[in-house]
Motif scaffolding. Structure first.
Motif, PDB file in Angstrom:
ATOM      1  N   ARG A 164      45.815 -57.021  64.393  1.00  0.00           N
ATOM      2  CA  ARG A 164      45.348 -57.614  63.143  1.00  0.00           C
ATOM      3  C   ARG A 164      43.842 -57.821  63.240  1.00  0.00           C
ATOM      4  NH1 ARG A 164      50.076 -60.080  64.372  1.00  0.00           N
ATOM      5  NH2 ARG A 164      49.048 -61.882  65.345  1.00  0.00           N
ATOM      6  N   ILE A 165      43.123 -57.216  62.307  1.00  0.00           N
ATOM      7  CA  ILE A 165      41.667 -57.333  62.281  1.00  0.00           C
ATOM      8  C   ILE A 165      41.245 -57.665  60.856  1.00  0.00           C
ATOM      9  CG2 ILE A 165      39.468 -56.186  62.681  1.00  0.00           C
ATOM     10  CD1 ILE A 165      40.847 -54.337  64.625  1.00  0.00           C
ATOM     11  N   ASN A 166      40.601 -58.797  60.676  1.00  0.00           N
ATOM     12  CA  ASN A 166      40.068 -59.159  59.368  1.00  0.00           C
ATOM     13  C   ASN A 166      38.821 -58.324  59.106  1.00  0.00           C
ATOM     14  OD1 ASN A 166      38.766 -60.426  57.168  1.00  0.00           O
ATOM     15  ND2 ASN A 166      39.893 -62.312  57.601  1.00  0.00           N
ATOM     16  N   PRO A 167      38.794 -57.559  58.012  1.00  0.00           N
ATOM     17  CA  PRO A 167      37.639 -56.694  57.744  1.00  0.00           C
ATOM     18  C   PRO A 167      36.316 -57.442  57.708  1.00  0.00           C
ATOM     19  CG  PRO A 167      39.450 -56.175  56.268  1.00  0.00           C
ATOM     20  CD  PRO A 167      39.833 -57.429  56.996  1.00  0.00           C
ATOM     21  N   ARG A 168      36.339 -58.741  57.424  1.00  0.00           N
ATOM     22  CA  ARG A 168      35.090 -59.493  57.361  1.00  0.00           C
ATOM     23  C   ARG A 168      34.355 -59.519  58.699  1.00  0.00           C
ATOM     24  NH1 ARG A 168      36.846 -65.109  54.783  1.00  0.00           N
ATOM     25  NH2 ARG A 168      38.620 -64.672  56.146  1.00  0.00           N
ATOM     26  N   CYS A 169      35.141 -59.431  59.786  1.00  0.00           N
ATOM     27  CA  CYS A 169      34.492 -59.436  61.100  1.00  0.00           C
ATOM     28  C   CYS A 169      33.683 -58.169  61.316  1.00  0.00           C
ATOM     29  CB  CYS A 169      35.523 -59.630  62.208  1.00  0.00           C
ATOM     30  SG  CYS A 169      36.413 -58.135  62.688  1.00  0.00           S
ATOM     31  N   ILE A 170      34.111 -57.081  60.682  1.00  0.00           N
ATOM     32  CA  ILE A 170      33.363 -55.828  60.797  1.00  0.00           C
ATOM     33  C   ILE A 170      32.014 -55.978  60.112  1.00  0.00           C
ATOM     34  CG2 ILE A 170      33.367 -53.370  60.245  1.00  0.00           C
ATOM     35  CD1 ILE A 170      36.441 -53.536  60.259  1.00  0.00           C
ATOM     36  N   GLY A 171      32.023 -56.624  58.971  1.00  0.00           N
ATOM     37  CA  GLY A 171      30.778 -56.824  58.234  1.00  0.00           C
ATOM     38  C   GLY A 171      29.789 -57.705  58.959  1.00  0.00           C
ATOM     39  N   MET A 172      30.255 -58.495  59.948  1.00  0.00           N
ATOM     40  CA  MET A 172      29.374 -59.377  60.721  1.00  0.00           C
ATOM     41  C   MET A 172      28.570 -58.605  61.768  1.00  0.00           C
ATOM     42  SD  MET A 172      32.240 -62.361  61.202  1.00  0.00           S
ATOM     43  CE  MET A 172      31.282 -63.306  62.384  1.00  0.00           C
ATOM     44  N   LEU A 173      28.998 -57.362  62.031  1.00  0.00           N
ATOM     45  CA  LEU A 173      28.356 -56.574  63.092  1.00  0.00           C
ATOM     46  C   LEU A 173      27.206 -55.768  62.491  1.00  0.00           C
ATOM     47  CD1 LEU A 173      31.644 -55.365  64.799  1.00  0.00           C
ATOM     48  CD2 LEU A 173      30.269 -57.365  65.389  1.00  0.00           C
ATOM     49  N   SER A 174      26.152 -56.451  62.123  1.00  0.00           N
ATOM     50  CA  SER A 174      25.081 -55.840  61.330  1.00  0.00           C
ATOM     51  C   SER A 174      24.252 -54.822  62.100  1.00  0.00           C
ATOM     52  CB  SER A 174      24.160 -56.935  60.780  1.00  0.00           C
ATOM     53  OG  SER A 174      23.608 -57.695  61.850  1.00  0.00           O
ATOM     54  N   LYS A 175      24.364 -54.797  63.447  1.00  0.00           N
ATOM     55  CA  LYS A 175      23.543 -53.886  64.243  1.00  0.00           C
ATOM     56  C   LYS A 175      24.270 -52.595  64.627  1.00  0.00           C
ATOM     57  CE  LYS A 175      20.586 -57.490  66.175  1.00  0.00           C
ATOM     58  NZ  LYS A 175      20.007 -58.082  67.394  1.00  0.00           N
ATOM     59  N   LEU A 176      25.459 -52.403  64.104  1.00  0.00           N
ATOM     60  CA  LEU A 176      26.239 -51.205  64.463  1.00  0.00           C
ATOM     61  C   LEU A 176      25.529 -49.923  64.038  1.00  0.00           C
ATOM     62  CD1 LEU A 176      30.018 -51.932  63.721  1.00  0.00           C
ATOM     63  CD2 LEU A 176      28.969 -51.488  65.929  1.00  0.00           C
ATOM     64  N   ASN A 177      25.545 -48.946  64.942  1.00  0.00           N
ATOM     65  CA  ASN A 177      25.118 -47.577  64.615  1.00  0.00           C
ATOM     66  C   ASN A 177      26.318 -46.646  64.449  1.00  0.00           C
ATOM     67  OD1 ASN A 177      22.713 -48.193  67.094  1.00  0.00           O
ATOM     68  ND2 ASN A 177      22.248 -48.192  64.921  1.00  0.00           N
ATOM     69  N   TYR A 178      27.388 -46.960  65.186  1.00  0.00           N
ATOM     70  CA  TYR A 178      28.586 -46.097  65.202  1.00  0.00           C
ATOM     71  C   TYR A 178      29.807 -46.985  64.965  1.00  0.00           C
ATOM     72  CZ  TYR A 178      32.138 -42.792  66.971  1.00  0.00           C
ATOM     73  OH  TYR A 178      33.228 -41.965  67.110  1.00  0.00           O
ATOM     74  N   LEU A 179      30.630 -46.599  63.986  1.00  0.00           N
ATOM     75  CA  LEU A 179      31.850 -47.352  63.710  1.00  0.00           C
ATOM     76  C   LEU A 179      32.996 -46.385  63.442  1.00  0.00           C
ATOM     77  CD1 LEU A 179      33.446 -49.939  63.107  1.00  0.00           C
ATOM     78  CD2 LEU A 179      32.592 -49.829  60.749  1.00  0.00           C
ATOM     79  N   ARG A 180      34.019 -46.500  64.266  1.00  0.00           N
ATOM     80  CA  ARG A 180      35.251 -45.731  64.054  1.00  0.00           C
ATOM     81  C   ARG A 180      36.423 -46.701  64.047  1.00  0.00           C
ATOM     82  NH1 ARG A 180      39.277 -43.818  67.596  1.00  0.00           N
ATOM     83  NH2 ARG A 180      40.570 -42.212  66.602  1.00  0.00           N
ATOM     84  N   ILE A 181      37.203 -46.664  62.966  1.00  0.00           N
ATOM     85  CA  ILE A 181      38.375 -47.528  62.851  1.00  0.00           C
ATOM     86  C   ILE A 181      39.582 -46.661  62.525  1.00  0.00           C
ATOM     87  CG2 ILE A 181      39.446 -49.461  61.640  1.00  0.00           C
ATOM     88  CD1 ILE A 181      36.707 -50.483  60.959  1.00  0.00           C
ATOM     89  N   CYS A 182      40.563 -46.716  63.406  1.00  0.00           N
ATOM     90  CA  CYS A 182      41.831 -46.037  63.145  1.00  0.00           C
ATOM     91  C   CYS A 182      42.895 -47.132  63.141  1.00  0.00           C
ATOM     92  CB  CYS A 182      42.122 -44.990  64.218  1.00  0.00           C
ATOM     93  SG  CYS A 182      43.650 -44.078  63.943  1.00  0.00           S
ATOM     94  N   PHE A 183      43.186 -47.652  61.956  1.00  0.00           N
ATOM     95  CA  PHE A 183      43.994 -48.855  61.845  1.00  0.00           C
ATOM     96  C   PHE A 183      44.825 -48.765  60.564  1.00  0.00           C
ATOM     97  CE2 PHE A 183      43.797 -53.555  60.550  1.00  0.00           C
ATOM     98  CZ  PHE A 183      45.003 -53.828  61.161  1.00  0.00           C
ATOM     99  N   ASP A 184      46.136 -48.648  60.709  1.00  0.00           N
ATOM    100  CA  ASP A 184      47.023 -48.487  59.559  1.00  0.00           C
ATOM    101  C   ASP A 184      46.908 -49.628  58.562  1.00  0.00           C
ATOM    102  OD1 ASP A 184      47.919 -46.150  60.521  1.00  0.00           O
ATOM    103  OD2 ASP A 184      49.861 -46.879  61.249  1.00  0.00           O
TER     104      ASP A 184
END
Length: 688
Positions: A118-138
Motif C-alpha cells: 500500500r502506497i499513498n500517491p501523495r508520498c510520491i509527490g513529496m519526492l521533489s528531487k526525483l530524476n527517475y521514477l518507475r512504479i509497477c503497482f496494481d
C-alpha cells in the motif's frame, strides 16, 4: 538478480558487458563502501528484509543506494536511510510503505515493483528531487497534483498500472521529462493534454492506452521524440468513421529527430507514407490491415497486407470509407458491411477489376441491415479482377445477379472455388457451366433457391467435373435435368436435392447427406450412383432402403452414420458386402448391434461413439475376422468385451475412452490382459 532480470525484460534496454578485470578492480576500490558492517557503507543489496535496515548495518544514514530483492516484513524497513539517493524495491510486501518512502527527501532514483504493498500517491509527490521514477503497482489509481513539483524528473515509467484513471493537470509542468512509459495503462485519461509542453520528450510508449482522442494534435510540438510506441492504439485515436492514419503517421515520421516507430498489433487500416523511410526502425508486427506500403519496403516480418476490410459510414451521410481500398491490392480481400456504401460512385472509384493481385475475394452484406444502394446495383460496380480464383458472396438480397456474374466465362475464367451464402431471395443460379476451372461449389442458406439448371452441362464432359459440391439449407432446390459430375457431395437440410436425380452419375466417390425426414429409400440421388465408395448419413429419420439403392451400396467401402434413428439399420447392413470402415455415432436408442453386421466379413475398422444404451458387444463379433481397428468411446453401458475378442487375430489397435469404469477394470484384469495380448496398440482410458 533483480536489476538484471528487469533489464532483460525490457526490449528497449541497452545492455553492456563489463570485463572481469574491470569488475574486480571496481570491487577492490569500493570494497569498504559495500561492507554493511563497516562505517563507510554506501551501496547495499539486501535479500533478507525481515528486519529494519539498522539491524544489518552500523551506518544506515550513510547508505546512498539500496536494493531490496525479497519480501519486506516491516513498514519502516529503510526509513533510517535518510540520505539515500537510489532505491530499488523489487519485493512482495503487504505493509503501507508510504511513511518510509515519503521521508527519503534526497531520493533521485525510485524503482518500485511492490506487489500488493500500500502506497499513498501523495508520498510520491513529496519526492521533489526525483530524476527517475518507475512504479509497477496494481493499486495505483491516481497521481497527485504535486507531481508537477518534480522539476527535475526525466524518466517516468508507469507501465502496467492498469487501474490508473487520470493524469493530473500539473503533469504539463514536468518540462524536463525525456522518457514516458504508460504502456498497459489502458484506462488512463488526460494523456493528450498532459503532453502539452513536454518539448524535451524523446521516448514515448502508449502501448494499449485507450483514451487517446486528440493525440494527433498533441504530438506536433514534441520535436525531440526519437521513439514512439503506439501498439494496439490506433482504433482509440481515430473516429471509426474515417481513416486518417496516413497523415498521422506522416506527421510522426517527419518529426526532426524520429528514429523508431512501433505500430504493432493494430488491426486498423494503415497507409504507410513514404516519409517512413526516414526511420531506422518501423515495427508492424501483427498489423493485418495494411492497405499500402511504400515501394522501398520489400518484406516486413510479421505484418500482413490488408485482408479484411469493414466498411463504415463516413463523417457525413453521403460517404463511407470504401475509398481507402483505392490503393489496396492484396492477394486476399474480404469486404464486409457493404450496406454502408452510400453511392455507386464511391464503389466504382476503387477500381476493383484493376486489382490484378487479388486471388481471393469475399463480399458480405449484413443480414437485415438497411441499404442506401441496392445490392444488385452495387455488385454491378464490384467486378472482380480476372485472375480471381476464390469468390465468396454473402448476405446479398437481390433476386437477380449483375451481368458480369451471368457471363462468368469472360469475367471469372480462373475461378476455382465459389461460395454463395445466405442469399435469401435468389431463385436460380448463374450459369456455372461457363466456369471451366471450377472445382468446389458451396451453396448455403438459400431458402428461395429453386433451380440449378444443368442442361448446358454434358454428363460426359470431363471439363466441367467438380471435386466438391456443398449444399446446405437449400430446401427448395432441385437440380435439373441431371446431376453435374463431382467427386464429393455434401447435402444437408436440402430434401429436394436428394429427390432430384433421375440419371446415372458414374463419378461420385463420396457423399455426405442428412438433416432430413425423407426415408433413405426415397433418396433418388442414390439410385444411380455406380461408383460410390464413401457414404456419411447424418440425422436421417429412417434408414430403410429399396432395391434401387441396394445396387449403389454394393461397392461401398466406408459408411458413417451420425444421429440417425435405428429403424432400418439391420436391413441396411445386409447390403454392405464390400464395407471396410464403419462408424456409428450418437445413436442414443441403440441397445444392440444389428445381427446382419456379422455379414460384414471384410470390415477392417469399427468405431462406436456416443451410444449410451448399447449394453454389450455380441459374441458373433468374433466372426469379423478382418477387423484391424476397434474404437469405443462414450458408450457407458458396456462393462465387458466379448470372449470372442481373442478371435480377432488381425486386430492391431484397440481404443476405449470415456466409458463405464467397469469396462476399464475388465480390460486391466490379469486374466483379460492375456485375452488382449495379441493386440499391438492399446489405449484404454476413463476420459477422452
Amino acid at each position: 538478480m533483480s536489476y538484471v532480470s528487469y533489464f532483460e525484460r525490457r526490449k528497449d534496454a541497452t545492455r553492456f558487458i563489463m570485463h572481469d578485470l574491470v569488475h574486480d578492480l571496481a570491487r577492490s576500490v569500493m570494497a569498504k563502501e559495500y561492507n554493511l558492517k563497516g562505517p563507510n557503507c554506501r551501496y547495499a543489496w539486501l535479500t533478507n528484509c525481515s528486519q529494519p535496515l539498522k539491524s544489518f548495518t552500523n551506518s544506515p544514514a550513510k547508505i546512498r543506494a539500496l536494493h531490496f530483492a525479497h519480501k519486506v516484513s516491516s513498514s519502516d524497513a529503510f526509513s533510517t536511510a535518510k540520505h539515500i539517493r537510489v532505491l530499488d524495491l523489487s519485493i512482495e510486501c503487504r505493509h503501507d510503505l508510504t511513511v518510509s518512502i515519503g521521508e527519503l527527501k534526497q531520493l533521485r532514483y525510485l524503482s518500485c515493483s511492490c506487489g500488493q504493498a500500500r502506497i499513498n500517491p501523495r508520498c510520491i509527490g513529496m519526492l521533489s528531487k526525483l530524476n527517475y521514477l518507475r512504479i509497477c503497482f496494481d493499486g495505483l489509481r491516481v497521481l497527485p497534483e504535486s507531481i508537477g513539483e518534480m522539476k527535475g524528473l526525466m524518466h517516468l515509467d508507469l507501465s502496467g498500472c492498469w487501474k490508473l484513471k487520470l493524469l493530473p493537470l500539473s503533469f504539463t509542468k514536468i518540462r524536463e521529462l525525456v522518457h514516458l512509459d504508460l504502456s498497459g495503462c489502458r484506462g488512463v485519461s488526460g494523456i493528450p493534454k498532459a503532453l502539452d509542453g513536454l518539448t524535451k520528450l524523446q521516448h514515448l510508449n502508449l502501448s494499449g492506452c485507450e483514451n487517446l482522442r486528440g493525440f494527433p494534435d498533441a504530438i506536433v510540438n514534441l520535436t525531440e521524440l526519437r521513439y514512439v510506441n503506439l501498439s494496439n492504439c490506433l482504433r482509440h485515436i481515430f473516429d471509426s468513421s474515417r481513416d486518417q492514419t496516413e497523415s498521422f503517421i506522416d506527421r510522426i515520421c517527419t518529426l526532426p529527430n524520429m528514429k523508431q516507430l512501433d505500430l504493432s498489433q493494430n488491426n486498423y487500416p494503415l497507409i504507410i507514407p513514404d516519409s517512413a523511410s526516414h526511420l531506422t526502425k518501423l515495427v508492424l508486427y501483427g498489423c493485418r490491415q495494411i492497405i499500402r506500403l511504400p515501394e522501398w519496403v520489400d518484406n516486413m516480418h510479421g505484418c500482413t497486407m490488408l485482408q479484411e476490410f469493414t466498411l463504415c459510414a463516413g463523417d457525413t451521410e453521403s460517404s463511407s470509407n470504401i475509398y481507402l481500398l483505392e490503393h489496396a491490392s492484396p492477394a486476399k480481400l474480404t469486404i464486409s458491411r457493404l450496406e454502408n456504401v452510400k453511392s455507386l460512385e464511391e464503389a466504382h472509384s476503387i477500381n476493383l477489376s484493376e486489382k490484378q493481385t487479388i486471388l481471393e475475394l469475399n463480399l458480405w452484406w449484413t443480414e437485415g441491415a438497411n441499404r442506401s444502394v441496392g445490392d444488385m446495383e452495387l455488385l454491378t460496380e464490384l467486378v472482380p479482377p480476372t485472375p480471381l480464383q476464390r469468390f465468396k458472396i454473402g448476405g446479398y438480397c437481390s433476386v437477380v445477379f449483375p451481368d458480369w456474374l451471368m457471363h462468368t466465362s469472360n469475367h471469372l475464367p480462373n475461378l476455382v472455388n465459389l461460395t454463395m451464402e445466405n442469399l435469401p431471395n435468389c431463385k436460380s443460379l448463374p450459369p456455372l457451366g461457363q466456369l471451366p476451372n471450377l472445382q468446389e461449389l458451396v451453396l448455403d442458406s438459400m431458402e428461395s433457391l429453386e433451380e440449378w439448371d444443368t442442361s448446358y452441362l454434358s454428363i460426359e464432359d470431363s471439363v466441367n467435373e467438380l471435386k466438391k459440391v456443398h449444399i446446405f439449407s437449400c430446401p427448395k432446390l432441385r437440380i435439373k435435368p441431371h446431376l453435374p459430375r463431382a467427386v464429393s457431395w455434401f447435402i444437408k437440410n436440402s430434401d429436394n436435392v436428394l429427390l432430384s436425380a433421375r440419371e446415372s452419375v458414374p463419378h461420385i466417390d463420396c457423399l455426405t447427406a442428412g438433416g432430413t425426414n425423407v426415408p433413405l429409400h426415397q433418396w433418388s440421388f442414390l439410385h444411380h450412383l455406380l461408383s460410390l465408395r464413401h457414404l456419411c448419413i447424418d440425422d436421417c429419420s429412417n434408414l430403410t432402403i429399396s432395391p434401387e439403392i441396394s445396387g449403389a451400396l454394393h461397392s461401398l467401402k466406408s459408411l458413417a452414420i451420425y444421429r440417425c434413428d435405428h429403424a432400418g439399420l439391420e436391413e441396411l447392413f445386409g447390403e454392405l458386402t464390400s464395407l471396410r470402415n464403419l462408424t456409428i455415432w450418437d445413436h442414443l436408442k441403440l441397445e444392440e448391434l444389428p445381427y446382419n453386421m456379422r455379414q460384414l466379413t471384410k470390415l477392417q475398422s469399427l468405431t462406436l461413439i456416443g451410444c449410451p444404451n448399447l449394453r454389450q458387444l455380441p459374441q458373433w463379433l468374433g466372426e469379423l475376422a478382418s477387423l484391424e481397428k476397434l474404437y469405443i468411446r462414450s458408450c457407458g453401458a458396456i462393462m465387458t468385451l466379448p470372449e470372442s475378442i481373442q478371435e480377432f487375430t488381425n486386430l492391431q489397435e484397440l481404443k476405449i475412452s470415456n466409458c463405464n469404469p467397469e469396462l476399464y477394470k475388465w480390460c486391466n484384469a490379469d486374466e483379460n490382459r492375456r485375452k488382449l495380448a495379441h493386440i499391438e496398440r492399446m489405449n484404454i482410458t476413463l476420459r477422452m
